[in-house]
Enzyme design. Structure first.
Site, PDB file in Angstrom:
ATOM      1  N   TYR A 217       2.760  -3.413  -3.781  1.00  0.00           N
ATOM      2  CA  TYR A 217       1.349  -3.579  -3.409  1.00  0.00           C
ATOM      3  C   TYR A 217       0.886  -4.912  -3.981  1.00  0.00           C
ATOM      4  O   TYR A 217       0.905  -5.116  -5.196  1.00  0.00           O
ATOM      5  CB  TYR A 217       0.506  -2.436  -3.966  1.00  0.00           C
ATOM      6  N   HIS A 250       3.484  -2.899   5.824  1.00  0.00           N
ATOM      7  CA  HIS A 250       3.288  -1.508   6.262  1.00  0.00           C
ATOM      8  C   HIS A 250       1.822  -1.205   6.514  1.00  0.00           C
ATOM      9  O   HIS A 250       1.463  -0.648   7.546  1.00  0.00           O
ATOM     10  CB  HIS A 250       3.841  -0.546   5.214  1.00  0.00           C
ATOM     11  N   HIS A 251       0.961  -1.516   5.587  1.00  0.00           N
ATOM     12  CA  HIS A 251      -0.473  -1.408   5.850  1.00  0.00           C
ATOM     13  C   HIS A 251      -1.248  -2.329   4.924  1.00  0.00           C
ATOM     14  O   HIS A 251      -0.724  -2.811   3.919  1.00  0.00           O
ATOM     15  CB  HIS A 251      -0.972   0.045   5.772  1.00  0.00           C
ATOM     16  N   HIS A 322       0.471  -3.560   1.464  1.00  0.00           N
ATOM     17  CA  HIS A 322       1.605  -2.721   1.103  1.00  0.00           C
ATOM     18  C   HIS A 322       2.834  -3.272   1.819  1.00  0.00           C
ATOM     19  O   HIS A 322       2.940  -3.189   3.043  1.00  0.00           O
ATOM     20  CB  HIS A 322       1.332  -1.273   1.524  1.00  0.00           C
ATOM     21  N   HIS A 401      -3.311   8.367   9.205  1.00  0.00           N
ATOM     22  CA  HIS A 401      -2.309   7.667   8.392  1.00  0.00           C
ATOM     23  C   HIS A 401      -1.520   8.637   7.530  1.00  0.00           C
ATOM     24  O   HIS A 401      -2.079   9.435   6.781  1.00  0.00           O
ATOM     25  CB  HIS A 401      -2.995   6.640   7.489  1.00  0.00           C
ATOM     26  N   HIS A 403       2.808   8.588   5.623  1.00  0.00           N
ATOM     27  CA  HIS A 403       4.019   7.785   5.450  1.00  0.00           C
ATOM     28  C   HIS A 403       5.122   8.356   6.343  1.00  0.00           C
ATOM     29  O   HIS A 403       4.850   8.838   7.435  1.00  0.00           O
ATOM     30  CB  HIS A 403       4.396   7.711   3.978  1.00  0.00           C
ATOM     31  N   MET A 477       1.190  10.520   2.203  1.00  0.00           N
ATOM     32  CA  MET A 477      -0.269  10.445   2.268  1.00  0.00           C
ATOM     33  C   MET A 477      -0.746  11.291   3.443  1.00  0.00           C
ATOM     34  O   MET A 477       0.030  11.616   4.343  1.00  0.00           O
ATOM     35  CB  MET A 477      -0.741   9.007   2.454  1.00  0.00           C
TER      36      MET A 477
END
Length: 589
Positions: A217, A250-251, A322, A401, A403, A477
């Site tokens: 992150y 990823h986000h 991320h 959202h 994973h 998540m």
């Protein structure tokens, strides 16, 4: 022009001649089915008739071409429309048939043919063909096309066929099969056009050397330009990802540093979870934009837009990215981020974002070997009563959202008496690799005292160990970022199992199931110590669905609203909605 020509001549006349009032919605959507765009898909949506019109372009050097749909993107079992040339005919006449590929990839002819209104045209070396398909054909072997993600599969071969029945759909090389994820049932009324007075504003990382670690992150603080001393509105935002990082990012989220306007925030640029990160950057918690892999640009409605800047607005924002690097590759250098389209010409209302779902905590977990295991996050009545204005809010956008193990996500809506209202959003074929921010086709009014439940289903059949909630890509998540107006103080409305209930569960596992769990172990250690069998999985599921809650009912400052949020009771459901009925006179062939 090729797609427009065929669809206009061969499709739209019949699509719209019955319903002239629908002509203004002749939007054509496009996507490439393979890497070099030599095979492409174009489609239109007829919502009144619940029919899709497809057009596909591909090189003419084929004997057969199969286009279809599958639940999770596997080439079989799957529902196909097969374009083929007969080996019994010297001509190049093409036929289209509706078939089903079984668990071994072998095709069988459907008794009822639902790939209808077939027409084709060959232009030089390109074959173009079009057909119609109902959303729901009422054939139990046909795929039901729904809102949310659709996994499109295709395959081709060079040989002509005596008959398509018995053909094995498995292709011999990567160039001859493929899969893409797409949202077919688009919102036709979501206007993505921007006025001429908007300006682009980028918030990008600068040559980040991404570590050879699975999860990173990265946080970077920005100070807004002086023009943002005047309040602006964000009309649209989108990802700005450099081409070499498309599989790495990823986000992303962009946070406002919520403090007084004169407070200085250190211009930090580094890992989000290291001790060296300045404490003041923890003030950067209010979400301005949230993007995840697969999302398209998000445009605000005409009524409202997200505010940025102003006299009492702290000028610092923080980008959080991320990076997902499961192969631990070295040498990634990234300068990606988020792009805003802004203007100081303000819309009527300010918009906001609320996070629904589960806390990012290892208190929630998914046992290994599960085809579908549910977790539910609650936004309870007492939190919406505290955090929403008396007139309520209008939700117009949603981004689901999870994973890697998430396979289904939806948010339910209940009134103050526990009566279920129409769902807010649902994706029955969800994939973490295709996470759009979707403008809802129907705006949803949420009033104080009402309840929102976000459920995520997970598949862990390929995992040997427990999957914990958390920040890593290998953790899980369950979130729905809802976009709404007018702006309210509530920003996070999430839950997890209460601490006391979880301690009781681990104590039971130790005393009655002889598992090596107990108060001396951390939560993750207790979950890891359990030897999961069918009964223990069922017990955990029951505990999650019956135990009281630990609530995050947070303001944009990160502080919780006044109240006691531990051991909150589960919301009562008085009258759930019945599942949507299929409009079918028969459902089998």
């Amino acid at each position: 022009m090729g797609a427009l020509l065929l669809i206009a001549i061969l499709v739209t006349v019949t699509l719209y001649e019955v319903n002239c009032s629908y002509k203004e919605e002749r939007k054509i959507f496009n996507v490439s089915l393979n890497g070099d765009n030599s095979i492409s898909l174009h489609w239109m949506i007829d919502y009144p008739q619940k029919i899709l019109s497809f057009e596909i372009h591909l090189p003419s050097t084929f004997g057969w071409f199969a286009f279809g749909f599958s639940d999770r993107g596997n080439p079989f079992p799957a529902d196909y429309c097969l374009l083929w040339k007969s080996s019994r005919s010297k001509s190049a006449k093409l036929q289209l048939m509706d078939l089903w590929a079984d668990e071994k990839g072998v095709l069988d002819l459907d008794r009822h043919q639902d790939c209808t209104n077939f027409r084709q045209k060959t232009v030089k070396t390109v074959t173009k063909f079009t057909f119609k398909r109902k959303f729901d054909t009422c054939d139990n072997r046909d795929y039901i096309i729904e809102d949310g993600t659709t996994h499109i599969v295709w395959s081709r071969g060079s040989e002509r066929l005596v008959s398509p029945k018995g053909l094995n759909i498995t292709a011999s090389s990567k160039e001859n099969f493929g899969m893409i994820r797409v949202s077919l049932l688009k919102n036709l009324h979501a206007n993505t056009e921007l006025p001429s007075h908007v300006e682009a504003e980028d918030f990008l990382t600068d040559q980040v050397k991404v570590p050879a670690e699975e999860t990173t992150y990265w946080c970077k603080v920005f100070k807004l330009k002086e023009k943002f001393l005047r309040k602006h509105h964000i009309y649209q935002y989108e990802a700005n990802i450099q081409s070499s990082s498309e599989g790495l990012v990823h986000h992303m989220e962009l946070f406002h540093c919520e403090t007084n306007a004169k407070e200085h925030i250190p211009m930090y640029n580094g890992n989000c979870f290291v001790p060296e990160r300045p404490q003041k950057t923890q003030l950067c918690k209010r979400v301005l934009a949230a993007w995840a892999m697969g999302a398209q640009p998000f445009t605000y409605p005409e009524e409202a837009a997200l505010p940025l800047g102003g006299e009492n607005f702290n000028p610092y924002v923080m980008l959080e990215i991320h990076y997902n690097n499961p192969e631990l590759k070295k040498g990634f250098i990234d300068s990606s981020g988020i792009r805003f389209y802004v203007s100081d010409k303000l819309r009527r209302m300010d918009a906001g974002i609320i996070e629904l779902g589960l806390e990012y905590t290892d208190k929630m977990a998914i046992p290994p070997g599960q085809e579908s295991f549910p977790l539910t996050g609650y936004c309870i009545s007492s939190c919406t009563s505290e955090g929403l204005p008396s007139e309520g809010i209008t939700i117009f956008g949603s981004q689901l959202h999870t994973h890697l193990t998430g396979i289904r996500v939806y948010t339910r809506h209940f009134d103050v008496h526990g009566n279920e209202l129409p769902e807010l959003d649902r994706d029955n074929h969800y994939s973490t690799h295709f996470q759009e921010i979707r403008r809802l086709k129907r705006s949803v009014k949420v009033l104080p005292g009402q309840v929102l439940m976000t459920r995520c289903d997970y598949c862990t059949t390929d995992r040997q160990n427990i999957t914990l909630g958390g920040f890593s890509i290998s953790d899980e998540m369950c979130v729905n970022y809802v976009h709404y107006y007018p702006h309210a103080q509530l920003e996070v409305c999430k839950s997890s199992i209460s601490d006391q209930a979880l301690r009781t569960f681990f104590g039971y596992m130790n005393e009655w199931e002889d598992q090596d769990t107990g108060a001396g172990r951390p939560i993750s250690g207790n979950y890891d110590a359990i030897r999961w069998n069918k009964m223990r999985v069922q017990l955990l599921d029951e505990v999650y669905h019956e135990a009281p809650l630990s609530m995050q009912c947070n303001m944009s400052s990160g502080d919780r609203f006044p109240g006691y949020w531990e051991n909150a009771p589960l919301p009562a459901v008085s009258l759930p909605l019945a599942p949507p009925a299929r409009e079918c006179r028969f459902e089998g062939k």
